[in-house]
Design an enzyme around this catalytic site. Structure first.
Site, PDB file in Angstrom:
ATOM      1  N   ASP A   1       9.845  -7.344   2.055  1.00 26.33           N
ATOM      2  CA  ASP A   1      10.058  -8.149   3.267  1.00 26.33           C
ATOM      3  C   ASP A   1       9.192  -7.682   4.436  1.00 26.33           C
ATOM      4  OD1 ASP A   1      12.051 -10.239   2.778  1.00 26.33           O
ATOM      5  OD2 ASP A   1      13.304  -8.555   2.177  1.00 26.33           O
TER       6      ASP A   1
ATOM      7  N   ASP B   1       6.026  -2.153   6.325  1.00 30.66           N
ATOM      8  CA  ASP B   1       6.123  -2.750   7.667  1.00 30.66           C
ATOM      9  C   ASP B   1       7.229  -2.190   8.563  1.00 30.66           C
ATOM     10  OD1 ASP B   1       8.360  -3.966   6.315  1.00 30.66           O
ATOM     11  OD2 ASP B   1       8.381  -5.432   7.937  1.00 30.66           O
TER      12      ASP B   1
ATOM     13  N   ASP C   1       6.063  -2.592  -0.112  1.00 36.62           N
ATOM     14  CA  ASP C   1       7.314  -3.107   0.427  1.00 36.62           C
ATOM     15  C   ASP C   1       7.340  -4.636   0.225  1.00 36.62           C
ATOM     16  OD1 ASP C   1       9.606  -3.211   2.310  1.00 36.62           O
ATOM     17  OD2 ASP C   1       8.149  -4.211   3.605  1.00 36.62           O
TER      18      ASP C   1
END
Ligand SMILES: O=C(O)COP(=O)(O)O
Ligand SMILES: [Mg+2]
EC number: 3.1.3.18
Length: 226
Positions: free
Chosen positions: A11, A173, A9
Site C-alpha cells: 500500500d 512508503d 511494500d
C-alpha cells in the site's frame, strides 16, 4: 554494489493514490529476474493473493512481520503477541471508540481504523506496561508487538530463501517500513512516503506511488545493482 532480491511494500508503494494496484509497477516487477518479496501490514491472505496476481512465488511478509510464507504450498509461520495487543486494545477502548480491521483474519497484531487521536493514544499507552507499540501506515493504525516488524520478518524470510537480509533492496512508503530499510542492504522511499521512511532511506524517488516503484527499479537497473 549488487543485490540479489527486492522486497517491496504494497500500500502506497505499488498502488495508485486511490489504492488500486498500479499496473505499471506490476509490469515492471514481472519483468525482473531477481526474486521479489511483498512486505505488508495487511493480512496474510491479502499478501499471498497480491503475490499470486502479480505473478510472484508467494514469498510474503504480512501483518508487519508477524506472518510469513516463503511459497504458496507452505503454511505460514506466525509470530507475535495478539494477546498483549488485545490487552492494549481493551485499555485504549476505555478512552476511544476503536474499530478493528479484518479481526477474523489477523493473527498476530491488531489494525484499527484511523479515526481517533493517535498522539493521545500513544501517550496513554506509555503510562502502561504493555510490550506493544502503535504505528500509523497512513492506511491503518496498528497495535503490534515491539519485537515484531517487517525487518525481523525479512531476516527470517531471507534465511528461508538461502539469502541474507542485506542481499535485498527494500522499497516502501511509511513508518512500518523503517525496520525493513534498516535490515535490507539498501532502502528506497517513494516520493509520497512519510518523514520517517524518507529519513531511513538511501534514496528517495521523484515520482509517487506505483510510478515511484517503477522509478526505484529503473534506478537499480541503470546502476547495474540488480
Ligand atoms: O496494512 C497497512 O496498514 C499498510 O499496508 P502496507 O504495509 O502494504 O503499506
Ligand atoms: Mg505502505
Amino acid at each position: 554494489m549488487k543485490f540479489k532480491a527486492i522486497v517491496v511494500d504494497i500500500d502506497g508503494t505499488i498502488t495508485c493514490e486511490n489504492r488500486e494496484l498500479h499496473l505499471g509497477a506490476v509490469k515492471k516487477i514481472r519483468s525482473l529476474k531477481v526474486p521479489v518479496v511483498l512486505a505488508t501490514g495487511n493480512i496474510l491472505c491479502y499478501a499471498r493473493t497480491t503475490s499470486k496476481l502479480i505473478g510472484l512465488d508467494g514469498a510474503v511478509i504480512a501483518e508487519n512481520g508477524g506472518a510469513i510464507t516463503v511459497r504458496y504450498d507452505l503454511n505460514g509461520t506466525f509470530e507475535g503477541s495478539l494477546e498483549e495487543c488485545e490487552k492494549a486494545f481493551s485499555f485504549l477502548s476505555g478512552h476511544f471508540k476503536l474499530t478493528k480491521l479484518d479481526p477474523f483474519y489477523r493473527k498476530t497484531e491488531i489494525a484499527l481504523r484511523r479515526d481517533f487521536d493517535l498522539k493521545k493514544a500513544i501517550n496513554l499507552l506509555e503510562t502502561q506496561n504493555f510490550d506493544v507499540e502503535m504505528v500509523d501506515t497512513k492506511y491503518a493504525i496498528h497495535i503490534k508487538s515491539t519485537r515484531i516488524n517487517k525487518g525481523v520478518g525479512l531476516e527470517k524470510l531471507a534465511e528461508m530463501m538461502g539469502l541474507e537480509a542485506a542481499d535485498f533492496v527494500a522499497i516502501g512508503d511509511s513508518a512500518n517500513d523503517v525496520e525493513l530499510f534498516e535490515a535490507a542492504g539498501f532502502g528506497i522511499a517513494v516520493a509520497n512516503g512519510d518523514e520517517k521512511i524518507k529519513e531511513a532511506a538511501n534514496y528517495v524517488t521523484d515520482a509517487s506511488f506505483g510510478e515511484g516503484a517503477v522509478e526505484a527499479i529503473e534506478f537499480l537497473e541503470s546502476n547495474g545493482w540488480i
